[in-house]
Design a protein around this motif. Structure first.
Motif, PDB file in Angstrom:
ATOM      1  N   ALA A  83       1.813   3.973   1.719  1.00 34.81           N
ATOM      2  CA  ALA A  83       3.091   3.394   1.379  1.00 34.81           C
ATOM      3  C   ALA A  83       3.856   3.528   2.619  1.00 34.81           C
ATOM      4  O   ALA A  83       4.721   4.441   3.004  1.00 34.81           O
ATOM      5  CB  ALA A  83       3.573   4.521   0.471  1.00 34.81           C
ATOM      6  N   LYS A 135      -3.643   4.151  -1.808  1.00 34.28           N
ATOM      7  CA  LYS A 135      -3.001   3.043  -1.545  1.00 34.28           C
ATOM      8  C   LYS A 135      -1.760   3.590  -0.393  1.00 34.28           C
ATOM      9  O   LYS A 135      -1.216   4.896  -0.606  1.00 34.28           O
ATOM     10  CB  LYS A 135      -1.906   2.941  -2.815  1.00 34.28           C
ATOM     11  CG  LYS A 135      -2.659   2.243  -3.763  1.00 34.28           C
ATOM     12  CD  LYS A 135      -1.890   2.326  -5.063  1.00 34.28           C
ATOM     13  CE  LYS A 135      -2.824   1.820  -6.119  1.00 34.28           C
ATOM     14  NZ  LYS A 135      -2.266   2.227  -7.417  1.00 34.28           N
ATOM     15  N   HIS A 144       7.065  -6.023  -6.174  1.00 31.39           N
ATOM     16  CA  HIS A 144       5.921  -5.128  -5.672  1.00 31.39           C
ATOM     17  C   HIS A 144       4.869  -4.631  -6.686  1.00 31.39           C
ATOM     18  O   HIS A 144       5.209  -4.784  -7.809  1.00 31.39           O
ATOM     19  CB  HIS A 144       6.580  -3.834  -4.986  1.00 31.39           C
ATOM     20  CG  HIS A 144       7.540  -3.115  -5.907  1.00 31.39           C
ATOM     21  ND1 HIS A 144       8.953  -3.422  -5.891  1.00 31.39           N
ATOM     22  CD2 HIS A 144       7.262  -2.252  -6.868  1.00 31.39           C
ATOM     23  CE1 HIS A 144       9.614  -2.538  -6.751  1.00 31.39           C
ATOM     24  NE2 HIS A 144       8.552  -1.958  -7.509  1.00 31.39           N
ATOM     25  N   ILE A 203       1.702  11.282  -5.147  1.00 31.78           N
ATOM     26  CA  ILE A 203       2.099  10.847  -3.782  1.00 31.78           C
ATOM     27  C   ILE A 203       1.775  11.904  -2.553  1.00 31.78           C
ATOM     28  O   ILE A 203       2.109  13.084  -2.998  1.00 31.78           O
ATOM     29  CB  ILE A 203       3.701  10.663  -3.904  1.00 31.78           C
ATOM     30  CG1 ILE A 203       4.162   9.743  -4.885  1.00 31.78           C
ATOM     31  CG2 ILE A 203       4.405  10.237  -2.672  1.00 31.78           C
ATOM     32  CD1 ILE A 203       4.144   8.145  -4.882  1.00 31.78           C
ATOM     33  N   GLY A 252       1.265   7.865   0.956  1.00 32.52           N
ATOM     34  CA  GLY A 252       0.577   6.969   0.115  1.00 32.52           C
ATOM     35  C   GLY A 252       0.259   7.726  -1.112  1.00 32.52           C
ATOM     36  O   GLY A 252       0.932   8.824  -1.480  1.00 32.52           O
ATOM     37  N   ALA A 310       8.827   7.207  -7.337  1.00 27.92           N
ATOM     38  CA  ALA A 310       7.575   6.647  -6.885  1.00 27.92           C
ATOM     39  C   ALA A 310       6.672   7.748  -7.643  1.00 27.92           C
ATOM     40  O   ALA A 310       5.452   6.993  -7.960  1.00 27.92           O
ATOM     41  CB  ALA A 310       7.641   7.008  -5.311  1.00 27.92           C
TER      42      ALA A 310
END
Ligand code: AMP
Ligand code: MG
Length: 670
Positions: free
Chosen positions: A101, A99, A197, A133, A127, A158
């Motif tokens: 970011a 994903k 989100h 992360i 991401g 995050a």
């Protein structure tokens, strides 16, 4: 929030630092930021240095994000984010993100832009991969420090979310509490933060990575889905870079294994093979002095005048046997192709003679009158080696023995019984999919069943192109089944062509099986074209029956029938040609004129199935076979070519010239 510190790992991407770690200053700067400004939330648990090499960057990150026993919450890279040729870190990282970011990227850029406009020259990405992360910082210690500072306060939140902490727990207390926890305020523009989100589906509690079964080294480019993780953890977008058709063809050229040279008998199986040696004539053609007419062998007198009546001293037919010398004043009857008697210097055609007398029984010629004067020596005679001399090169290395023409006859004529050729690969064709059934299975289809169209199509096409084909059947969409089938096939064939299972469905097992179970390398998994986007090309190292290491090829073509046959012609054939020594490899390209307007695909170049014919004025014209959807089996009916259409918003007008790749013969227009 958790009290145990979050685990960070630092990857220094620098060819210089990889050679001499003492040149690196980023590590000190970044560990300083984590320690002094991280509110005690961070532990830097690992630091590694790699050169600016995409695969090494990816490999190290994946060691942390895919296989580390304890979750690494944050992977920080530093270096390789600029515009120099060697700067590839953002590309390496974005290719393996599950994903992206963009918010983190924006945060980093905004902060450093407020310091210097040169921040525009950093190309950060950020991401999530699995539970980690990943952020990419610039290589300069100052820039790296500023970027990290800009997002450091939001990173714990995050990271926890990426690691799978329940979102309700995380968000209890609302955004104000989050900001307070993080020690940041949303400032004047307190944007309403309603938590729209998406949090994705992967919110189960951490189960670690213990269940992950790896059969290959992490360095073997493990970018495909791990089928063990199930649909919720599969990549939602193909992690393979999208190659242009030309780049894909170059990859194929580069990675097709070297040709093998073998000795082949000169027989009917030879046509289609390419010679791996210059072949010399082993014998003279003709091997003896022979007559090229039916007539009379003579000894030409000095004045060339042969008018007169001569006794027929002997008779020679085109059959092996004894010959006795011919004297001046005698003649010998001779047929086309028969050996001349020694002493004979010319042959007079039967048309230039008259029968004068016969033997008593009337069965044989006794005397013949010759009506020729001015006869020269050598007339109507083929001298030894006058067609081909022993030792001359009759066919050169690299030439293909055609099935239509004379090469095979040439070899036969000069006594060559075997030649060195490039071995043609044996091709296995496999269909995959739980829904696929044998094409001729009697009875109606059950809901969801599809008749196997691709296997019989591809086997026929490969055979027509001159290759030996092995039927590998249909494999179900089960990892074990596919692996076993492929392993078995790798023992039996050189090239495997599979269809199906290369899209993005969770049952699309081909790429993971090739990479993770067979230790193969996927050279590309996506091509910018229509049809055929998921076309996949891989090689697998195996031991052959003699125990030598060899490379075998797997082409995994899309399941849709039109895509499968188009990509066979476009990608598989050039590879088959190359390994067989056939040059130029691939379909022949000719310019053609469009017979009508053609609509184009807006974004991808298209290989449009078409019928090319010779028009009345002799020019080649191309007409579409109709609907081009990739599932449309009918779009290939009657097609003898693929038109190379560019992408574009407007249709290509009738009369436009485009290139056509010829799959079959061209007919005259009806
Ligand atoms: P897949 O790449 O496996 O997702 O397949 C894409 C589409 O092609 C699906 O609709 C499949 O049912 C179809 N398909 C796959 N293999 C074959 C085959 N051998 N014959 C006909 N259709 C197929
Ligand atoms: Mg399938």
């Amino acid at each position: 929030m958790s009290n145990t510190p979050l685990r960070a790992a630092l990857l220094i991407v620098s060819t210089t630092a990889a050679k001499d770690p003492s040149t690196d200053a980023s590590q000190a700067a970044l560990s300083d930021v984590l320690e002094k400004e991280g509110d005690g939330k961070w532990a830097l648990v690992d630091t590694k240095i790699v050169p600016d090499v995409v695969t090494q960057v990816q490999r190290q990150i994946m060691l942390w994000t895919d296989v580390a026993a304890d979750t690494i919450n944050l992977v920080i890279t530093t270096g390789g984010t600029g515009f120099a040729v060697a700067d590839n870190t953002p590309e390496a990282v974005s290719a393996i993100l599950h994903k992206p970011a963009p918010g983190l990227v924006h945060g980093m850029l905004a902060a450093s832009l407020s310091v210097t406009p040169f921040a525009m020259m950093s190309r950060p990405v950020a991401g999530v991969r699995n539970k980690s992360i990943i952020i990419t910082l610039p290589g300069s210690p100052k820039g790296a420090r500023e970027n990290l500072q800009a997002i450091l306060k939001t990173l714990p939140h995050a990271c926890l979310q990426a690691a799978g902490l329940d979102s309700r727990t995380l968000h209890a207390g609302g955004v104000k509490k989050l900001e307070a926890d993080a020690g940041i305020g949303s400032g004047s523009h307190s944007h309403s933060h309603d938590h729209q989100h998406s949090h994705g589906a992967g919110h189960q509690h951490s189960h670690g990575h213990g269940g992950l079964v790896r059969h290959t080294a992490p360095s073997s480019n493990p970018m495909s889905n791990d089928p063990n993780l199930g649909p919720s953890r599969r990549n939602r977008e193909s992690p393979y870079p999208m190659l242009s058709v030309d780049d894909a063809l170059n990859k194929i050229k580069e990675q097709t294994p070297p040709s093998e040279i073998i000795t082949t008998k000169v027989d009917r199986s030879l046509p289609g093979h390419v010679l791996a040696e210059d072949v010399q004539a082993r014998e003279n053609v003709p091997a003896f002095r022979a007559s090229i007419v039916d007539g009379y062998a003579v000894v030409v007198p000095k004045d060339g005048n042969l008018k007169g009546v001569f006794p027929v001293a002997s008779v020679y037919h085109a059959s092996p046997g004894e010959v006795k010398p011919l004297k001046e004043g005698e003649i010998a009857r001779i047929t086309t192709g028969a050996p001349l008697p020694p002493g004979a210097t010319s042959v007079i055609m039967v048309e230039d003679t008259i029968l004068k007398t016969m033997t008593e029984d009337g069965k044989e010629e006794k005397e013949v009158e010759i009506l020729a004067d001015n006869v020269k020596e050598g007339e109507n005679i083929r001298e030894i080696g006058s067609d081909i001399k022993t030792g001359t090169v009759i066919i050169s290395k690299g030439e293909q023995i055609s099935a239509v023409g004379g090469e095979i006859g040439l070899l036969a004529a000069v006594g060559v019984a075997e030649v060195k050729t490039y071995r043609k690969p044996v091709i296995g064709v496999l269909s995959t999919g739980d829904e696929i059934v044998q094409h001729d299975r009697p009875g109606d289809l059950r809901l969801g069943e599809v008749r196997d169209t691709n296997r019989i199509t591809l086997m026929s096409a490969a055979q027509e192109c001159g290759f030996e084909v092995v039927d590998l059947g249909i494999a179900a969409d089960k990892p074990g089944t596919l692996e076993e089938t492929l392993r078995d096939a790798l023992r039996r064939v050189d090239f495997i062509i599979t269809t199906g299972g290369v899209s993005m469905g969770e049952l699309d097992l081909l790429k993971p099986t090739v990479e993770r179970s067979l230790g193969g390398t996927i050279h590309f998994g996506r091509v910018a074209m229509k049809p055929g986007k998921p076309t996949t090309f891989a090689t697998v190292p195996v031991k052959n029956n003699a125990g030598e290491r060899v490379t075998k090829v797997i082409f995994s073509l899309p399941g849709n029938p039109a895509s499968a046959i188009v990509t066979f012609h476009l990608f598989v054939l050039p590879s088959l040609h190359q390994i067989s020594g056939i040059s130029p490899a691939g379909l022949t390209k000719v310019p053609v004129t469009l017979a009508h307007d053609f609509t184009l695909d807006k974004t991808r170049p298209e290989y449009h199935r078409a019928i090319v014919s010779v028009g009345k004025d002799g020019a080649l014209i191309a007409a579409s076979t109709g609907g081009q959807r990739s599932s449309k089996v009918g779009s290939l009916r009657g097609a003898n070519s693929l038109l190379c259409m560019p992408s574009g918003k407007e249709p290509l007008k009738k009369g436009t010239k485009v290139d056509a790749l010829l799959m079959g013969g061209i007919r005259s227009e009806v």
